[in-house]
Design an enzyme around this catalytic site. Sequence first.
Site, PDB file in Angstrom:
ATOM      1  N   ASP A   1       0.845  -1.201   0.000  1.00 33.45           N
ATOM      2  CA  ASP A   1       0.000   0.000   0.000  1.00 33.45           C
ATOM      3  C   ASP A   1       0.881   1.252   0.000  1.00 33.45           C
ATOM      4  O   ASP A   1       0.373   2.373  -0.040  1.00 33.45           O
ATOM      5  CB  ASP A   1      -1.014  -0.008   1.152  1.00 33.45           C
ATOM      6  N   SER A   2       2.208   1.058  -0.037  1.00 34.18           N
ATOM      7  CA  SER A   2       3.123   2.177  -0.287  1.00 34.18           C
ATOM      8  C   SER A   2       2.857   2.752  -1.680  1.00 34.18           C
ATOM      9  O   SER A   2       3.351   3.833  -2.003  1.00 34.18           O
ATOM     10  CB  SER A   2       4.586   1.738  -0.149  1.00 34.18           C
TER      11      SER A   2
ATOM     12  N   ASP B   1      -1.046  -6.015  -0.167  1.00 36.12           N
ATOM     13  CA  ASP B   1      -1.501  -5.401   1.077  1.00 36.12           C
ATOM     14  C   ASP B   1      -3.009  -5.207   1.077  1.00 36.12           C
ATOM     15  O   ASP B   1      -3.568  -4.661   0.112  1.00 36.12           O
ATOM     16  CB  ASP B   1      -0.863  -4.009   1.238  1.00 36.12           C
TER      17      ASP B   1
ATOM     18  N   GLU C   1      -1.587  -5.539   8.528  1.00 35.71           N
ATOM     19  CA  GLU C   1      -0.809  -4.925   9.606  1.00 35.71           C
ATOM     20  C   GLU C   1      -1.471  -5.150  10.959  1.00 35.71           C
ATOM     21  O   GLU C   1      -2.660  -4.854  11.125  1.00 35.71           O
ATOM     22  CB  GLU C   1      -0.665  -3.416   9.352  1.00 35.71           C
TER      23      GLU C   1
ATOM     24  N   GLU D   1       8.964  -4.193  10.666  1.00 33.30           N
ATOM     25  CA  GLU D   1       9.440  -2.930  10.099  1.00 33.30           C
ATOM     26  C   GLU D   1       9.995  -2.030  11.190  1.00 33.30           C
ATOM     27  O   GLU D   1       9.356  -1.803  12.224  1.00 33.30           O
ATOM     28  CB  GLU D   1       8.271  -2.231   9.363  1.00 33.30           C
TER      29      GLU D   1
HETATM   30  O1  KIV Z   1       3.576  -1.126   1.651  1.00 33.06           O
HETATM   31  C1  KIV Z   1       4.753  -1.491   1.689  1.00 33.06           C
HETATM   32  O2  KIV Z   1       5.567  -1.194   0.809  1.00 33.06           O
HETATM   33  C2  KIV Z   1       5.168  -2.302   2.834  1.00 33.06           C
HETATM   34  C3  KIV Z   1       6.639  -2.544   2.986  1.00 33.06           C
HETATM   35  C4  KIV Z   1       7.294  -1.347   3.534  1.00 33.06           C
HETATM   36  C5  KIV Z   1       6.907  -3.750   3.797  1.00 33.06           C
HETATM   37  O3  KIV Z   1       4.366  -2.703   3.609  1.00 33.06           O
END
Ligand code: KIV
Length: 271
Positions: free
Chosen positions: A51-52, A90, A122, A189
Amino acid sequence: MSTHKEIKRITTQTLQDFKENGEKISMLTAYDFSMAGIVDRAGIDVILVGDSASNVMAGHETTLPITLNEMIYHASAVVRAVSRALVVVDLPFGTYQGNSRLALESAIRIMKESGAHAVKMEGGGEIRESIERILTAGIPVMGHLGLTPQSIYKFGTYTVRAKEELEAQKLLEDAMLLEKIGCFSFVVEKIPAQLAEKVAKSVHIPVIGIGAGPGVDGQVLVLHDMLGINKEFRPRFVRRYLEMADLMDGAVKQYITDVKSMSFPSNKEMY
Ligand code: KIV
């Protein structure tokens, strides 16, 4: 270099075997067809449609605004490019917390509409019911502990988590819970390296670190960070393998010059 190109498909079992054989797991994010193809052909083990994407693809300040439909759009493009890596997606903020039925519906949509192989969520004990319900549908779940960016407004900052004994103890308990209820792996993380190593040694499933030192079973980075596409973002846990923003800047400037000076297109570049 060991990338096991001969392995046809990475599965959750392959990752488990890697942990048992002491082979480290490589994981990177990708959000689109072209990048995912490059990363997969290079031999990465796991591609995370993180979700980044909310930050690096859409330009939001946090990961909170990205929607389930947007995650499915990114994941579908990635899956179309990938023939070897395990693709993990995610579950975005608001699609699984506090409502296990909604969580299952969200996870099923991701699996059905994108063709991905697993979901990531998460949290620990507080989302236990949602994880368990998703697992009953046969959907593999990767956990995520430590700095969990979907809770940024609770934390207040992106600094290292679990430095205090109480939070470290809770993280260790959550790690053991994730293993017990059936997660195939989890990410830790931005936690102290010593704690991350202790966590990885306390569970039998693979633990993937980001900003968590070398004592875990694998590493993950955001692709845009390690390629230097994000010039401004330079936390100490990111190793830059390329200065891509600079390379692209040079190429675009050269193109502009060539167009203005009419050196592009040449005789060979027209019909
Ligand atoms: O969303 C993401 O890129 C992540 C990584 C930082 C593990 O959850």
